[in-house]
Design an enzyme around this catalytic site. Structure first.
Site, PDB file in Angstrom:
ATOM      1  N   ASP A  24       0.711  -1.213   0.068  1.00 28.65           N
ATOM      2  CA  ASP A  24       0.187   0.026  -0.078  1.00 28.65           C
ATOM      3  C   ASP A  24       0.829   1.102  -0.159  1.00 28.65           C
ATOM      4  O   ASP A  24       1.672   1.413   0.747  1.00 28.65           O
ATOM      5  CB  ASP A  24      -0.844   0.077   1.291  1.00 28.65           C
ATOM      6  CG  ASP A  24      -1.970   1.236   1.281  1.00 28.65           C
ATOM      7  OD1 ASP A  24      -2.587   1.322   0.653  1.00 28.65           O
ATOM      8  OD2 ASP A  24      -1.576   2.205   2.275  1.00 28.65           O
ATOM      9  N   GLU A  38       1.662  -0.370  -4.836  1.00 29.76           N
ATOM     10  CA  GLU A  38       0.478   0.587  -5.375  1.00 29.76           C
ATOM     11  C   GLU A  38       1.685   1.902  -5.440  1.00 29.76           C
ATOM     12  O   GLU A  38       2.171   2.565  -4.565  1.00 29.76           O
ATOM     13  CB  GLU A  38      -0.328   0.945  -4.193  1.00 29.76           C
ATOM     14  CG  GLU A  38      -1.269   1.930  -4.569  1.00 29.76           C
ATOM     15  CD  GLU A  38      -2.074   2.506  -3.311  1.00 29.76           C
ATOM     16  OE1 GLU A  38      -3.324   2.593  -3.757  1.00 29.76           O
ATOM     17  OE2 GLU A  38      -1.834   2.359  -2.078  1.00 29.76           O
TER      18      GLU A  38
END
Length: 708
Positions: free
Chosen positions: A349, A385
């Site tokens: 993330d 990401e």
């Protein structure tokens, strides 16, 4: 009760049971003292000061203590927020290396290191004890019968990723026993595994399963919870509320059994991990673990005012990845989930935040160098990401070798194309062929591109074609949260409708998106529920909705049952045809131009596209030829790979179009296999030859297979 405490060992960190007792070890560079706190079944607390300290690791061994023992730490040191230190021994702290946690954090003033009654808020020391509000760490027995289970190491080009939430996938599943719904055991239930196999999924990408802060006060006051879980408070423990067992530490065993069952079914497990920040938030957040253990070590603090935190994540803090111990914590966690829990990969993330050595994003940051050299992580799947919220944080295409990326440009390009907005055909073609403009020049392959249309963050596929605007009122933030620029189109009516023309267009658009996704080069990622038209009623930020807004509804309407069948056939079609999942670039040359043998680009009249046409923004139609005999890379045994050849005709225009077969293709027969105007794959028998034209209704896609 007398409890013996021996010196113990500096390694390993955390609580380690050896069959006779347990060693405890905690790193704190700036602490003045550390208390090990043991709790009995009535929550009575025994405090054992750890006298041994080596290399800033405080450690001790307690004989006779074993699995099931609950514990925590209290850390002594300076209370000087203006200098970056927030030690408070009144706060029981979670061990960063704990392998299981019992219970959840209870919101209370007591969990904050500062006094709420003080005018300066976080500057004044709190005397409230938080032990009754805090979950306890649990000593665990790591033994488990893995049998012959091992990581699957499925090649990237054979991978179909399915992004899902452990709870949301099965909470409403009618074939999963009620006691297993929403749990690790429910996810591994035979009914769920059979569904995934029939769908053709090869890898589950699980939204955060690290223990996270479920009920922060700002949500609890609104009657909401942290459903998504992007506020980790421990990087080694499976989230306890996803366990179907109430036995201490059993979430570890249940998670392992889930992985083993999925592996047996041929399905990999990828974890969405949040190593960029924690659930402790900014300077006004609670003291749960790292903040109280050594705030100045674990977090990035503002250089000239260390009372405050650098925030590259939008979540209040950022981990200090520049510090060796923080790097060690992350790397130890990654290795643990591979070696002990058998997971097959990780999606990081806001990964750009991990690359920040100072302020700018550095693709050669220490974090990536260490991962690149680590033998345990050598062959696991690594997905970034590739952005954060700081300046320069959008880094799509800039991650190192061995990394794949969520390709945000692919998402935006494909959405724009099928909406019919002005967008160059060249950009769509690059996205369709694996985004060589992003990944080819730095030595990566098409598999660096994780292609997706939707993900947990944003509209579902059904809502993408049903809403122009977000509808996040249920989040109780006056619809101010969530993305405002969604590249969505409601097909003429906002939200639910019974207009048959609008519904038909929406169904066709869903099939257009799914077909483009599954036939593009690169690795497709499907959001759980998109295959059967799941809707969040226009909510594009359902992070706090632990309810029917987020839980997948398995009671399918006829149109959604058709979509599910279409998606199954589509994924099977991709699995059957290597021409859609090449390992290497098309000839390693620019993807446009004349005379290319493995791919061709055509206008509606059958002529080849010119270089200039690639830059035209208003064009909405394109024909693509994929040559099944032009696959240059061999199979696993060096065998030549030969596939069938296909023509794909795209019409994103608002009017019907008739495509002509390209010159040189008229002598062969062509069978239609996909027409997104149809709810199912086209039955065999629809052929085109010679000078026949191929009709496409407005906003549709047709795939032809060469025969003869």
């Amino acid at each position: 009760m007398y409890v013996a405490l021996w010196p113990g060992n500096v390694y390993p960190l955390g609580a380690s049971w050896d069959g006779k007792g347990t060693n405890f070890a905690l790193f704190s560079e700036n602490a003045a003292g550390v208390d090990l706190c043991l709790f009995d079944e009535k929550d009575n607390e025994i405090r054992l000061p750890l006298r041994e300290k080596n290399n800033f690791v405080w450690h001790g061994y307690v004989p006779g203590i074993g699995p099931g023992q609950r514990y925590g730490f209290r850390v002594h040191g300076p209370w000087a927020p203006e200098l970056g230190h927030r030690f408070n021994p009144n706060k029981l702290l979670i061990d960063p290396y704990a392998k299981a946690i019992d219970g959840e954090i209870q919101h209370s003033r007591a969990i904050f290191g500062y006094s709420w009654d003080a005018p300066e808020l976080d500057l004044v020391f709190s005397n409230l004890d938080n032990a009754q509000m805090m979950p306890k760490c649990v000593v665990v027995d790591q033994s488990f019968d893995w049998g012959d289970d091992k990581l699957l190491y499925r090649p990237w080009h054979e991978t179909i990723i399915y992004e899902t939430h452990v709870k949301g996938l099965t909470k409403l599943h009618p074939d999963v026993p009620p006691e297993l719904r929403g749990t690790y055991g429910g996810l591994a239930h035979p009914a769920v595994i059979q569904y995934l196999q029939q769908l053709g999924i090869t890898a589950l990408e699980l939204m955060p399963v690290h223990e996270f802060y479920s009920c922060p006060g700002y949500l609890m006051e609104k009657g909401l919870t942290n459903y998504w879980g992007y506020d980790s408070i421990n990087y080694f423990t499976p989230h306890s509320s996803y366990s179907s067992s109430g036995t201490l530490g059993q979430q570890v065993t249940e998670f392992k059994q889930m992985v083993k069952d999925l592996h047996f079914a041929g399905i990999e497990v990828i974890l969405d991990v949040v190593y960029n920040h924690t659930g402790e938030g900014n300077h006004l957040g609670p003291t749960l673990s790292l903040r109280g253990i050594d705030n100045a070590v674990y977090y990035r603090l503002v250089k000239d005012d260390p009372r405050y935190y650098m925030d590259f994540t939008g979540c209040g803090n950022s981990l200090n990845v520049r510090h060796a111990q923080v790097l060690k914590l992350i790397m130890d966690s990654l290795r643990y989930w591979v070696t002990e829990m058998h997971v097959d990969g990780f999606r990081f993330d806001l990964a750009s935040a991990l690359a920040r050595e100072l302020y700018e994003v550095d693709s050669l940051a220490a974090f990536f160098d260490i991962i690149h050299q680590d033998p345990v992580l050598a062959d696991v799947k690594l997905i970034a990401e590739p952005w954060d919220v700081g300046d320069g944080g959008y880094q799509v295409g800039n991650f190192p070798l061995r990394w794949s990326e969520w390709n945000g440009r692919y998402r935006d390009t494909v959405r724009s194309f099928w909406r019919g907005v002005d967008h160059s055909l060249g950009q769509f073609a690059y996205s369709f062929t694996g985004s060589p403009d992003l990944y080819q020049t730095n030595g990566r392959s098409p598999n660096a591109s994780i292609n997706f249309i939707t993900a947990h963050d944003g509209f579902t596929l059904n809502d993408l074609v049903s809403y122009n605007e977000k509808h996040n009122e249920a989040n109780k933030e006056n619809n101010q949260d969530g993305e405002n620029h969604n590249n969505s189109w409601n097909c003429g009516v906002e939200g639910e409708t019974d207009d048959p023309q609008v519904l038909a267009l929406r169904e066709r658009q869903r099939r257009n998106f799914l077909t483009t996704l599954m036939l593009s080069q690169g690795v497709p990622m499907l959001l759980n529920g998109d295959e059967f038209g799941f809707s969040q009623n226009g909510n594009n930020n359902a992070y706090c909705q632990d309810n029917e807004i987020s839980w997948r509804n398995w009671d399918l309407k006829p149109a959604n049952a058709d979509l599910l069948n279409f998606t199954r056939e589509l994924i099977y079609f991709r699995h059957q045809h290597p021409v859609f999942r090449r390992r290497k670039w098309f000839q390693g040359e620019p993807i446009y131009g004349f005379g290319i043998g493995d791919i061709g680009w055509f206008n509606v009249d059958g002529s080849e596209m010119s270089d200039e046409q690639w830059l035209v923004n208003y064009a909405k139609v394109m024909g693509i030829f994929l040559n099944g005999e032009g696959i240059a890379t061999p199979g696993p045994h060096s065998e030549r790979i030969i596939d069938e050849s296909f023509l794909l005709f795209h019409n994103a225009h608002y009017e019907p179009i008739d495509f002509a077969l390209p010159k040189g293709f008229k002598e062969r027969g062509w069978e239609m296999v996909i027409d997104t105007n149809e709810p199912r794959f086209v039955p065999p028998g629809k052929f085109f030859t010679g000078y026949q034209t191929i009709p496409l209704v407005e906003r549709s896609l047709v795939v032809l297979r060469r025969i003869g």
